[in-house]
Write an enzyme that holds these catalytic residues in place. Sequence first.
Site, PDB file in Angstrom:
ATOM      1  N   TYR A 200      45.724  42.980  33.478  1.00  0.00           N
ATOM      2  CA  TYR A 200      45.011  42.714  32.228  1.00  0.00           C
ATOM      3  C   TYR A 200      45.035  43.953  31.344  1.00  0.00           C
ATOM      4  O   TYR A 200      45.307  43.874  30.145  1.00  0.00           O
ATOM      5  CB  TYR A 200      43.550  42.328  32.507  1.00  0.00           C
TER       6      TYR A 200
ATOM      7  N   ASN B 251      43.653  29.651  27.955  1.00  0.00           N
ATOM      8  CA  ASN B 251      45.009  29.133  27.969  1.00  0.00           C
ATOM      9  C   ASN B 251      45.000  27.626  28.252  1.00  0.00           C
ATOM     10  O   ASN B 251      44.632  27.202  29.341  1.00  0.00           O
ATOM     11  CB  ASN B 251      45.813  29.875  29.051  1.00  0.00           C
TER      12      ASN B 251
ATOM     13  N   CYS C 157      49.467  32.389  33.141  1.00  0.00           N
ATOM     14  CA  CYS C 157      48.327  33.296  33.270  1.00  0.00           C
ATOM     15  C   CYS C 157      48.041  33.633  34.731  1.00  0.00           C
ATOM     16  O   CYS C 157      47.373  34.627  35.010  1.00  0.00           O
ATOM     17  CB  CYS C 157      47.092  32.717  32.577  1.00  0.00           C
ATOM     18  N   HIS C 158      48.579  32.848  35.663  1.00  0.00           N
ATOM     19  CA  HIS C 158      48.400  33.173  37.077  1.00  0.00           C
ATOM     20  C   HIS C 158      49.119  34.467  37.450  1.00  0.00           C
ATOM     21  O   HIS C 158      48.811  35.061  38.470  1.00  0.00           O
ATOM     22  CB  HIS C 158      48.869  32.007  37.973  1.00  0.00           C
TER      23      HIS C 158
ATOM     24  N   GLU D  22      55.875  32.111  44.276  1.00  0.00           N
ATOM     25  CA  GLU D  22      56.769  32.888  43.430  1.00  0.00           C
ATOM     26  C   GLU D  22      57.190  34.211  44.084  1.00  0.00           C
ATOM     27  O   GLU D  22      57.890  35.006  43.479  1.00  0.00           O
ATOM     28  CB  GLU D  22      56.104  33.142  42.073  1.00  0.00           C
TER      29      GLU D  22
END
Length: 160
Positions: free
Chosen positions: A90, A111, A119-120, A150
């Site tokens: 952030y 979002n 945003c994850h 991911e």
Amino acid sequence: MNVLFVATPFTNLRLEFSDQSLLAVDFDVQIPAQQSTLNPLMEQACQQLQAYSVSAQQPLNLPLSPAGTDFQQRVWAVLRNIPVGSVRRYGDIAAELNTSARAVGNACRANPIPLYIPCHRVVAKSGIGGFAGQTDGAYLNIKKALLRHEGVEIPIINPR
């Protein structure tokens, strides 16, 4: 407005579409027994999500129309550039946009198209941070599952 429900290994999704773009994604929803007729954009979304569920390298690249302020749009543009398998803090995004980490977190929380605007992939200075306004519970578990899928190691300590 057109609505598509999709079951994924991470969570059930509800996607809202205009005729030309994706408008919103909701997580952790109940999937109805009947699905409405799919238009070509909805079919493309379904195919992309199925492929992403198998391989995180599958791009989620539908046309998007997220409703938000100019500032939120700037944050979301940065988020769309975070590659699969990577995270950003952030605070680092805040420094790039000359704002505060809290303002970036608020834009992430607002979002309307999570997953497509990833945003994850935004984490706190010393850990995973929150997701959809939660710092524990179902949404944080979804964030962890998406990041693991991911290739991001959990727990996250000192992300780059």
